[in-house]
Design a protein around this motif. Structure first.
Motif, PDB file in Angstrom:
ATOM      1  N   ASN A 198       0.622  -1.159   0.008  1.00  0.00           N
ATOM      2  CA  ASN A 198      -0.052   0.005   0.217  1.00  0.00           C
ATOM      3  C   ASN A 198       0.932   1.501   0.079  1.00  0.00           C
ATOM      4  OD1 ASN A 198      -1.699   2.206   0.230  1.00  0.00           O
ATOM      5  ND2 ASN A 198      -2.853   1.268   1.955  1.00  0.00           N
ATOM      6  N   SER A 199       1.054   1.749  -1.218  1.00  0.00           N
ATOM      7  CA  SER A 199       1.810   2.964  -1.103  1.00  0.00           C
ATOM      8  C   SER A 199       1.300   4.276  -0.857  1.00  0.00           C
ATOM      9  CB  SER A 199       2.003   3.114  -2.756  1.00  0.00           C
ATOM     10  OG  SER A 199       1.070   3.053  -3.521  1.00  0.00           O
ATOM     11  N   LEU A 200       0.110   4.074  -0.353  1.00  0.00           N
ATOM     12  CA  LEU A 200      -0.918   5.121   0.222  1.00  0.00           C
ATOM     13  C   LEU A 200      -0.876   5.409   1.572  1.00  0.00           C
ATOM     14  CD1 LEU A 200      -3.427   5.428  -2.784  1.00  0.00           C
ATOM     15  CD2 LEU A 200      -1.401   6.731  -2.501  1.00  0.00           C
ATOM     16  N   VAL A 201      -0.295   4.485   2.445  1.00  0.00           N
ATOM     17  CA  VAL A 201      -0.593   4.417   3.703  1.00  0.00           C
ATOM     18  C   VAL A 201      -0.723   5.831   4.538  1.00  0.00           C
ATOM     19  CG1 VAL A 201       0.205   3.640   6.193  1.00  0.00           C
ATOM     20  CG2 VAL A 201       0.529   2.346   3.938  1.00  0.00           C
ATOM     21  N   ASP A 212     -14.266  15.093  19.732  1.00  0.00           N
ATOM     22  CA  ASP A 212     -14.757  14.376  20.945  1.00  0.00           C
ATOM     23  C   ASP A 212     -16.454  14.225  20.844  1.00  0.00           C
ATOM     24  OD1 ASP A 212     -14.619  13.499  23.383  1.00  0.00           O
ATOM     25  OD2 ASP A 212     -14.954  15.538  24.363  1.00  0.00           O
ATOM     26  N   ASN A 213     -16.585  13.503  19.927  1.00  0.00           N
ATOM     27  CA  ASN A 213     -18.053  13.143  19.663  1.00  0.00           C
ATOM     28  C   ASN A 213     -18.045  11.893  19.093  1.00  0.00           C
ATOM     29  OD1 ASN A 213     -18.023  13.550  16.923  1.00  0.00           O
ATOM     30  ND2 ASN A 213     -18.465  15.723  17.089  1.00  0.00           N
ATOM     31  N   TYR A 214     -19.447  11.252  18.584  1.00  0.00           N
ATOM     32  CA  TYR A 214     -19.509   9.896  18.107  1.00  0.00           C
ATOM     33  C   TYR A 214     -19.948  10.259  16.767  1.00  0.00           C
ATOM     34  CZ  TYR A 214     -18.202   7.973  22.529  1.00  0.00           C
ATOM     35  OH  TYR A 214     -17.645   7.759  23.826  1.00  0.00           O
ATOM     36  N   ASP A 215     -19.887  11.507  16.332  1.00  0.00           N
ATOM     37  CA  ASP A 215     -20.343  11.531  14.690  1.00  0.00           C
ATOM     38  C   ASP A 215     -19.349  11.200  13.642  1.00  0.00           C
ATOM     39  OD1 ASP A 215     -22.694  12.373  15.383  1.00  0.00           O
ATOM     40  OD2 ASP A 215     -21.999  14.683  15.374  1.00  0.00           O
ATOM     41  N   PHE A 216     -19.788  10.946  12.277  1.00  0.00           N
ATOM     42  CA  PHE A 216     -18.887  10.398  11.477  1.00  0.00           C
ATOM     43  C   PHE A 216     -19.324  11.396  10.256  1.00  0.00           C
ATOM     44  CE2 PHE A 216     -20.063   6.822  13.795  1.00  0.00           C
ATOM     45  CZ  PHE A 216     -18.997   6.150  14.189  1.00  0.00           C
ATOM     46  N   SER A 217     -18.190  11.483   9.511  1.00  0.00           N
ATOM     47  CA  SER A 217     -18.512  11.872   8.156  1.00  0.00           C
ATOM     48  C   SER A 217     -17.423  11.423   6.899  1.00  0.00           C
ATOM     49  CB  SER A 217     -18.003  13.538   8.086  1.00  0.00           C
ATOM     50  OG  SER A 217     -17.745  13.942   6.652  1.00  0.00           O
ATOM     51  N   PHE A 218     -18.327  10.838   5.777  1.00  0.00           N
ATOM     52  CA  PHE A 218     -17.450   9.980   4.832  1.00  0.00           C
ATOM     53  C   PHE A 218     -17.520  10.604   3.411  1.00  0.00           C
ATOM     54  CE2 PHE A 218     -18.575   6.603   8.158  1.00  0.00           C
ATOM     55  CZ  PHE A 218     -17.431   6.320   8.430  1.00  0.00           C
ATOM     56  N   SER A 219     -18.302  11.649   3.260  1.00  0.00           N
ATOM     57  CA  SER A 219     -18.523  12.223   1.836  1.00  0.00           C
ATOM     58  C   SER A 219     -16.982  12.829   1.365  1.00  0.00           C
ATOM     59  CB  SER A 219     -19.596  13.150   1.822  1.00  0.00           C
ATOM     60  OG  SER A 219     -18.955  14.366   2.283  1.00  0.00           O
ATOM     61  N   GLY A 220     -16.133  13.127   2.032  1.00  0.00           N
ATOM     62  CA  GLY A 220     -14.875  13.832   1.895  1.00  0.00           C
ATOM     63  C   GLY A 220     -13.976  12.791   1.001  1.00  0.00           C
ATOM     64  N   LEU A 221     -13.873  11.574   1.742  1.00  0.00           N
ATOM     65  CA  LEU A 221     -13.153  10.685   1.413  1.00  0.00           C
ATOM     66  C   LEU A 221     -13.201  10.353  -0.374  1.00  0.00           C
ATOM     67  CD1 LEU A 221     -13.359   7.874   4.062  1.00  0.00           C
ATOM     68  CD2 LEU A 221     -11.563   9.258   3.314  1.00  0.00           C
ATOM     69  N   LYS A 222     -14.534  10.331  -0.768  1.00  0.00           N
ATOM     70  CA  LYS A 222     -14.479  10.027  -2.248  1.00  0.00           C
ATOM     71  C   LYS A 222     -13.844  11.271  -2.947  1.00  0.00           C
ATOM     72  CE  LYS A 222     -19.236  11.596  -3.173  1.00  0.00           C
ATOM     73  NZ  LYS A 222     -19.427  12.178  -1.693  1.00  0.00           N
ATOM     74  N   THR A 223     -13.869  12.394  -2.464  1.00  0.00           N
ATOM     75  CA  THR A 223     -13.093  13.476  -3.267  1.00  0.00           C
ATOM     76  C   THR A 223     -11.725  13.373  -3.119  1.00  0.00           C
ATOM     77  OG1 THR A 223     -15.209  14.673  -2.296  1.00  0.00           O
ATOM     78  CG2 THR A 223     -13.511  16.046  -3.613  1.00  0.00           C
ATOM     79  N   ALA A 224     -11.261  13.014  -1.684  1.00  0.00           N
ATOM     80  CA  ALA A 224      -9.783  13.037  -1.580  1.00  0.00           C
ATOM     81  C   ALA A 224      -9.326  11.844  -2.363  1.00  0.00           C
ATOM     82  CB  ALA A 224      -9.486  12.505  -0.073  1.00  0.00           C
ATOM     83  N   ILE A 225     -10.190  10.719  -2.671  1.00  0.00           N
ATOM     84  CA  ILE A 225      -9.476   9.690  -3.590  1.00  0.00           C
ATOM     85  C   ILE A 225      -9.080  10.192  -4.965  1.00  0.00           C
ATOM     86  CG2 ILE A 225     -10.582   7.956  -5.161  1.00  0.00           C
ATOM     87  CD1 ILE A 225     -10.234   6.620  -2.427  1.00  0.00           C
ATOM     88  N   ASN A 227      -7.727  12.958  -5.827  1.00  0.00           N
ATOM     89  CA  ASN A 227      -6.345  13.566  -5.855  1.00  0.00           C
ATOM     90  C   ASN A 227      -5.396  12.479  -6.120  1.00  0.00           C
ATOM     91  OD1 ASN A 227      -7.594  15.721  -5.037  1.00  0.00           O
ATOM     92  ND2 ASN A 227      -7.276  15.481  -2.792  1.00  0.00           N
ATOM     93  N   TYR A 228      -5.726  11.001  -5.999  1.00  0.00           N
ATOM     94  CA  TYR A 228      -4.567  10.006  -6.226  1.00  0.00           C
ATOM     95  C   TYR A 228      -5.223   9.248  -7.330  1.00  0.00           C
ATOM     96  CZ  TYR A 228      -3.118  11.678  -1.494  1.00  0.00           C
ATOM     97  OH  TYR A 228      -2.790  12.500  -0.481  1.00  0.00           O
ATOM     98  N   SER A 229      -5.648   9.767  -8.269  1.00  0.00           N
ATOM     99  CA  SER A 229      -6.355   8.952  -9.454  1.00  0.00           C
ATOM    100  C   SER A 229      -5.158   8.344 -10.567  1.00  0.00           C
ATOM    101  CB  SER A 229      -7.150   9.857 -10.194  1.00  0.00           C
ATOM    102  OG  SER A 229      -6.238  11.008 -10.831  1.00  0.00           O
ATOM    103  N   ASP A 230      -4.090   8.725 -10.183  1.00  0.00           N
ATOM    104  CA  ASP A 230      -2.761   8.142 -10.894  1.00  0.00           C
ATOM    105  C   ASP A 230      -2.426   6.681 -10.068  1.00  0.00           C
ATOM    106  OD1 ASP A 230      -2.981   9.997 -12.982  1.00  0.00           O
ATOM    107  OD2 ASP A 230      -1.257  11.176 -11.763  1.00  0.00           O
ATOM    108  N   SER A 231      -2.997   6.627  -9.031  1.00  0.00           N
ATOM    109  CA  SER A 231      -2.334   5.381  -8.159  1.00  0.00           C
ATOM    110  C   SER A 231      -3.073   4.253  -8.482  1.00  0.00           C
ATOM    111  CB  SER A 231      -2.530   5.603  -6.709  1.00  0.00           C
ATOM    112  OG  SER A 231      -1.791   6.823  -6.265  1.00  0.00           O
ATOM    113  N   ASP A 232      -2.451   3.328  -8.137  1.00  0.00           N
ATOM    114  CA  ASP A 232      -2.925   1.701  -8.237  1.00  0.00           C
ATOM    115  C   ASP A 232      -4.303   1.511  -7.645  1.00  0.00           C
ATOM    116  OD1 ASP A 232      -3.204  -1.017  -8.668  1.00  0.00           O
ATOM    117  OD2 ASP A 232      -2.169  -1.220  -6.372  1.00  0.00           O
ATOM    118  N   ASN A 233      -5.494   1.118  -8.557  1.00  0.00           N
ATOM    119  CA  ASN A 233      -6.436   0.853  -7.690  1.00  0.00           C
ATOM    120  C   ASN A 233      -6.851   0.154  -6.593  1.00  0.00           C
ATOM    121  OD1 ASN A 233      -8.499   2.320  -9.143  1.00  0.00           O
ATOM    122  ND2 ASN A 233      -9.363   0.615 -10.210  1.00  0.00           N
ATOM    123  N   ALA A 234      -5.717  -0.919  -6.481  1.00  0.00           N
ATOM    124  CA  ALA A 234      -5.888  -2.002  -5.228  1.00  0.00           C
ATOM    125  C   ALA A 234      -5.369  -1.218  -4.053  1.00  0.00           C
ATOM    126  CB  ALA A 234      -4.873  -3.055  -5.220  1.00  0.00           C
TER     127      ALA A 234
END
Ligand code: KG4
Ligand code: ZN
Length: 342
Positions: A198-201, A212-225, A227-234
């Motif tokens: 995993n070259s992206l650790v 300090d709460n129990y909330d989550f947010s996952f929508s930013g991850l697909k945008t962040a992905i 930025n690494y569109s040249d990387s290996d899919n795995a």
């Protein structure tokens, strides 16, 4: 006590007969998932029409497989009343009302999210070890909820996603990577498991991990992905899966410690994820807390756990005025008394 349950909240038409809340006698499930693959997402109208086609054959098949020979052997009818797609819910609800009326059986309406919790109660040889209070993580395509469960039907909402649900994030990233158009969680996880280096650790954010709460947010991850569109899919799949799981595990374990729970319970489609299970196993063992997951076939939508939820809460009998509730939260604790049904 035998409960016949029907679940039609989305694109599955499912019927189960469950004895004493924990022994599945039979389940039949039809799905219209392959039709939604063509469109890259559920088309509610298409899902509802498939529900209409499937509902009677599914119920008939389930009864036939169960060795139940007469309505007298069924003690109650359980039905998912929401959350879900309104057109799909209506089909199951009206079928359940018809059975309840004709067979003169009590009708128990069940919140689908409450149902997911009971996935760990079905055909589980360790069911007697499930003790309260428990911290419950529901991770599905539509929900990510962290709940303190003090007893059956005693819930305290600790936190949830502010945007995309965990499963939704898996599905969207699978689409961005071009590996699946619909329900890509399993495919993405499989691809991640093939990653040898995993070259992206640590490259992707762990959203809200340090809050300090129990909330989550996952929508930013697909945008962040992107930025690494040249990387290996795995490598991308692996790093994405790690990022989501790091946050889910950290917050679940933090809640387990804070509330000094006796059990950790996972439910919902994403609770099938191998990495998530492995990480919770390790952390729960360190804490000395018992942890429970549904059998894989009860992670996705199934009427089996709707029957189980109804059994453990059978003092709550609904009336024929049960209506589809498209946006119920876990705190809308169906089953609840609407009015007594004779
Ligand atoms: O609970 P579920 O069947 O439907 C809802 O009630 O939403 O959950 C479906 C979700 C989908 O987003 C699917 O991609 C995800 O669960 N899922 C997984 C895995 N298996 C299913 N996500 C990650 N890893 C898996 N192994
Ligand atoms: Zn579900």
């Amino acid at each position: 006590m035998n409960i016949l349950a029907i679940e039609t909240s989305c694109d599955e038409t499912s019927c189960s007969i469950v004895k004493d809340g924990v022994h599945e006698l039979s389940t039949t499930t039809a799905t219209s998932a392959e039709m939604h693959e063509l469109t890259g997402g559920v088309v509610p109208e298409v899902a509802a029409r498939k529900q209409v086609e499937s509902i009677v054959p599914v119920i008939e098949d389930c009864i036939k497989k169960s060795n139940i020979t007469a309505p007298e052997e069924i003690d109650a009818i359980a039905i998912t009343c929401g959350p879900g797609l309104i057109g799909s819910l209506i089909v199951g609800i009206e079928a359940a009302k018809a059975l309840s009326l004709v067979w003169k059986k009590p009708l128990i309406a069940v919140n689908h999210l409450v149902g997911h919790i009971y996935g760990s109660f079905i055909n589980n040889p360790r069911v007697e070890e499930i003790k309260f209070p428990a911290v419950v993580l529901i991770v599905s395509g539509g929900h990510t909820d962290l709940i303190l469960m003090k007893d059956h039907m005693h819930f305290e909402f600790l936190g949830g996603t502010l945007d995309d649900a965990a499963g939704e994030a898996f599905d969207k990233v699978a689409r961005v990577l071009g590996i699946s158009k619909y329900l890509g969680g399993v495919v993405l996880s499989k691809l991640a498991s093939t990653c040898t280096h995993n070259s992206l650790v640590g490259k992707l954010p762990r959203p809200m991990l340090d809050r300090d709460n129990y909330d989550f947010s996952f929508s930013g991850l697909k945008t962040a992905i992107r930025n690494y569109s040249d990387s290996d899919n795995a490598a991308l799949a692996c790093e994405f899966e790690n990022a989501v799981i790091d946050v889910l595990v950290a917050k679940t374990i933090r809640a387990a410690k804070e509330y000094q729970v006796s059990s950790i319970i996972l439910g919902g489609g994403v609770s099938a994820n191998t990495q998530l299970r492995a990480r919770i196993d390790v952390e729960a063992a360190v804490l000395g807390v018992n942890n429970f997951y549904p059998d894989i076939k009860y992670c996705g939508d199934s009427a089996a756990y709707i029957a189980s939820a109804a059994f453990f809460n059978r003092c709550y009998v609904s009336g024929f005025d049960v209506q589809p509730q498209p946006s119920l939260s876990i705190m809308d604790t169906y089953p609840k008394v609407i009015h007594s049904h004779k």
